[in-house]
Design an enzyme around this catalytic site. Structure first.
Site, PDB file in Angstrom:
ATOM      1  N   ASP A 139       0.786  -1.213   0.176  1.00 39.97           N
ATOM      2  CA  ASP A 139      -0.127   0.105  -0.022  1.00 39.97           C
ATOM      3  C   ASP A 139       0.751   1.277   0.024  1.00 39.97           C
ATOM      4  O   ASP A 139       1.964   1.307   0.088  1.00 39.97           O
ATOM      5  CB  ASP A 139      -1.026  -0.030   1.077  1.00 39.97           C
ATOM      6  CG  ASP A 139      -0.371   0.031   2.704  1.00 39.97           C
ATOM      7  OD1 ASP A 139       0.849   0.301   2.389  1.00 39.97           O
ATOM      8  OD2 ASP A 139      -0.993  -0.491   3.449  1.00 39.97           O
ATOM      9  N   ASP A 343      -7.925  -7.379   1.579  1.00 35.30           N
ATOM     10  CA  ASP A 343      -6.730  -7.785   2.781  1.00 35.30           C
ATOM     11  C   ASP A 343      -7.170  -7.113   4.094  1.00 35.30           C
ATOM     12  O   ASP A 343      -8.108  -6.572   4.060  1.00 35.30           O
ATOM     13  CB  ASP A 343      -5.525  -6.968   2.428  1.00 35.30           C
ATOM     14  CG  ASP A 343      -5.414  -5.557   2.545  1.00 35.30           C
ATOM     15  OD1 ASP A 343      -5.394  -5.000   3.828  1.00 35.30           O
ATOM     16  OD2 ASP A 343      -6.111  -4.785   1.797  1.00 35.30           O
ATOM     17  N   CYS A 381     -10.433 -29.252   9.438  1.00 32.25           N
ATOM     18  CA  CYS A 381      -9.563 -28.420   8.964  1.00 32.25           C
ATOM     19  C   CYS A 381      -8.331 -29.177   8.413  1.00 32.25           C
ATOM     20  O   CYS A 381      -7.676 -29.977   8.982  1.00 32.25           O
ATOM     21  CB  CYS A 381      -9.122 -27.314   9.756  1.00 32.25           C
ATOM     22  SG  CYS A 381      -8.347 -26.197   8.882  1.00 32.25           S
ATOM     23  N   CYS A 383      -5.195 -27.535   7.620  1.00 33.02           N
ATOM     24  CA  CYS A 383      -4.017 -26.510   7.861  1.00 33.02           C
ATOM     25  C   CYS A 383      -3.263 -27.451   8.845  1.00 33.02           C
ATOM     26  O   CYS A 383      -3.405 -28.298   9.552  1.00 33.02           O
ATOM     27  CB  CYS A 383      -4.544 -25.542   8.714  1.00 33.02           C
ATOM     28  SG  CYS A 383      -4.783 -25.334  10.333  1.00 33.02           S
ATOM     29  N   CYS A 386      -4.189 -27.668  12.507  1.00 31.40           N
ATOM     30  CA  CYS A 386      -5.328 -28.591  13.020  1.00 31.40           C
ATOM     31  C   CYS A 386      -4.929 -30.106  12.837  1.00 31.40           C
ATOM     32  O   CYS A 386      -5.499 -31.046  13.619  1.00 31.40           O
ATOM     33  CB  CYS A 386      -6.476 -28.238  12.064  1.00 31.40           C
ATOM     34  SG  CYS A 386      -7.392 -26.751  12.763  1.00 31.40           S
ATOM     35  N   HIS A 412      -4.003 -21.527  11.346  1.00 27.14           N
ATOM     36  CA  HIS A 412      -5.289 -21.757  11.113  1.00 27.14           C
ATOM     37  C   HIS A 412      -6.240 -20.626  10.483  1.00 27.14           C
ATOM     38  O   HIS A 412      -6.858 -21.005   9.844  1.00 27.14           O
ATOM     39  CB  HIS A 412      -5.882 -22.328  12.577  1.00 27.14           C
ATOM     40  CG  HIS A 412      -7.361 -22.451  12.384  1.00 27.14           C
ATOM     41  ND1 HIS A 412      -7.672 -23.659  11.637  1.00 27.14           N
ATOM     42  CD2 HIS A 412      -8.346 -21.968  12.967  1.00 27.14           C
ATOM     43  CE1 HIS A 412      -9.205 -23.521  11.698  1.00 27.14           C
ATOM     44  NE2 HIS A 412      -9.686 -22.636  12.391  1.00 27.14           N
TER      45      HIS A 412
END
Length: 446
Positions: A139, A343, A381, A383, A386, A412
């Site tokens: 940005d 974002d 999940c 990830c 997890c 996560h």
């Protein structure tokens, strides 16, 4: 004290000639190195009912697409994870790639102050510096200059419209650290109080040195508390700054031959005013930007309406990025009204306070009930957190003030948001978006 960016004259007055005419030879042609292709349109794959159209207040402008950058493609809609200081807090870039993040966004203001944009330039750019091979965003630094300069730290109140106060309000007990004029902004570093100057030209110089694939024009942030008169004045200032950003961007693109092309997005302001938002879109939409960011003050209940106003005016063949959202209901509202990317720092920020996302809502792992809970943060999940660790273990880490607790919860949370947006994209293509939205939000907010 950061090193000075690439030297260039900072004009005392905005350029009068169109930026396209001021572009150096070859700069415009390099825009072909960045691209956007529209895929499926929500209104075609999921024709809305009359009731849905009435509830939305207008047509559904959502779509899928593909953004092409020198460092890879971004399939949209996409959540862009925030790595403010060239790092997603507590998470390795390799972990971000493993959880499915397509691109990362860093902050020009913070990287300018530390370690300095010249350091990233020497390192080969943002991606090389942080060992991230995919697309990157920066940005402009405008949000941080204005918000930190007003003493509001990371958040400015965007919850309610109240224009009864002064336009130059500061947070209670704080001093104003930023002072705006038509040429740019003087501000004091929040790190050590050193005085710095940002202008459209300097922001472009800093962002070119940082080297992200996509960067944003320097704009003035306003809030819902600013008066209508000040919003009009600020919008014109941002328009003139946009012209200067384009001119400097093209100059640097030609001067830095051999560097990958960096796309420049214009930033749409206008607060809660429909006529100002539409004017900003028409003004900036006529400029040779590669895409657009929708920023500034957005009341939550009017988010979809404001995003739709903008996307009804902006060129359809260029991507639109909505700055700073991550709550599930806001994400779906943004997608169905035409936002391609967005974002937010929220997934990692809340993780550092033990909050984790699940399909049934957000919960705090610090609660005593998790002390003997040996299940994963979220059943099913995929990830890393997890599939390897239990709630009980991460609860213990948080209570013991072990930093890895933030790492595991952040992994996560980022995966949760990234996958939700990926699934929304697939649902648009499959013609099941509205059903997917109703099921997802119905469970999350139940």
């Amino acid at each position: 004290m950061p090193a000075n960016p690439v030297s260039a004259p900072s004009p005392a007055a905005p350029a009068a000639a169109p930026a396209r005419q001021a572009a150096l030879p070859g700069a415009l042609s390099r825009q072909s190195e960045f691209g956007f292709r529209v895929g499926s349109r929500l209104a075609e794959t999921c024709p809305p009912s009359a009731a849905q159209l009435e509830s939305n207040g207008g047509a559904f402008l959502g779509r899928t697409g593909t953004i092409t950058t020198p460092h890879g493609e971004i399939r949209t809609p996409a959540f862009i994870a925030v790595g403010t200081k060239a790092t997603v807090k507590a998470v390795l870039p390799e972990s971000m790639a493993d959880l499915g993040a397509q691109a990362l966004l860093a902050n020009a203001y913070h990287l300018y102050l530390q370690p300095g944009a010249d350091i990233l330039d020497e390192a080969g750019g943002l991606g090389a510096f942080m060992n991230w091979s995919g697309p990157t965003f920066t940005d402009s630094g405008g949000f941080q200059v204005m918000s930190l300069g007003s003493g509001f730290k990371k958040v400015i109140d965007m919850k309610s419209v109240d224009t009864s106060g002064p336009d130059d309000a500061v947070a209670p007990g704080k001093e104003r650290l930023a002072h705006i004029d038509d040429d740019g902004v003087w501000f004091k570093s929040h790190l050590n109080g050193d005085k710095h100057r940002f202008s459209p030209e300097i922001s472009m110089q800093v962002q070119h040195q940082i080297g992200a694939d996509i960067m944003f024009a320097f704009d003035e942030l306003t809030t819902l508390q600013n008066s209508r008169g000040y919003q009009e004045e600020s919008l014109e200032r941002t328009r003139l700054w946009a012209l200067r950003c384009i001119e400097e961007h093209f100059r640097l693109t030609s001067a830095r031959e051999g560097k990958p092309y960096q796309a420049l997005f214009g930033v749409i302001q206008g607060a809660q005013y429909e006529d100002l938002r539409r004017k900003a879109c028409r003004d900036l939409g006529a400029m040779p930007f590669d895409g657009f960011g929708i920023g500034g003050a957005l009341e939550k209940e009017n988010l979809g309406t404001i995003v739709r106003w903008c996307n009804e005016e902006l060129p359809e063949d260029k991507p639109r990025h909505l700055l700073g959202i991550s709550e599930p209901d806001d994400i779906f509202t943004a997608i169905e009204n035409g936002a391609d990317t967005f974002d937010c720092v929220s997934p990692t920020r809340v993780a550092r306070n033990s909050a984790f996302y699940t399909p049934q809502g957000r919960f705090n792992l610090s609660g005593a009930k998790y002390k003997r809970d040996f299940g994963p943060l979220q059943e099913g999940c995929d990830c890393y957190a997890c599939t390897h660790y239990s709630r009980a273990y991460i609860h213990h880490l948080f209570k013991a003030k072990e930093m890895v607790s933030a790492t595991l919860i952040s992994i996560h949370n980022e995966r949760f948001v990234v996958k939700m947006v990926d699934d929304a994209r697939l649902a648009i293509e499959a013609g099941t978006f509205f059903e997917f939205k109703a099921e997802t939000l119905g469970r999350y907010y139940s």
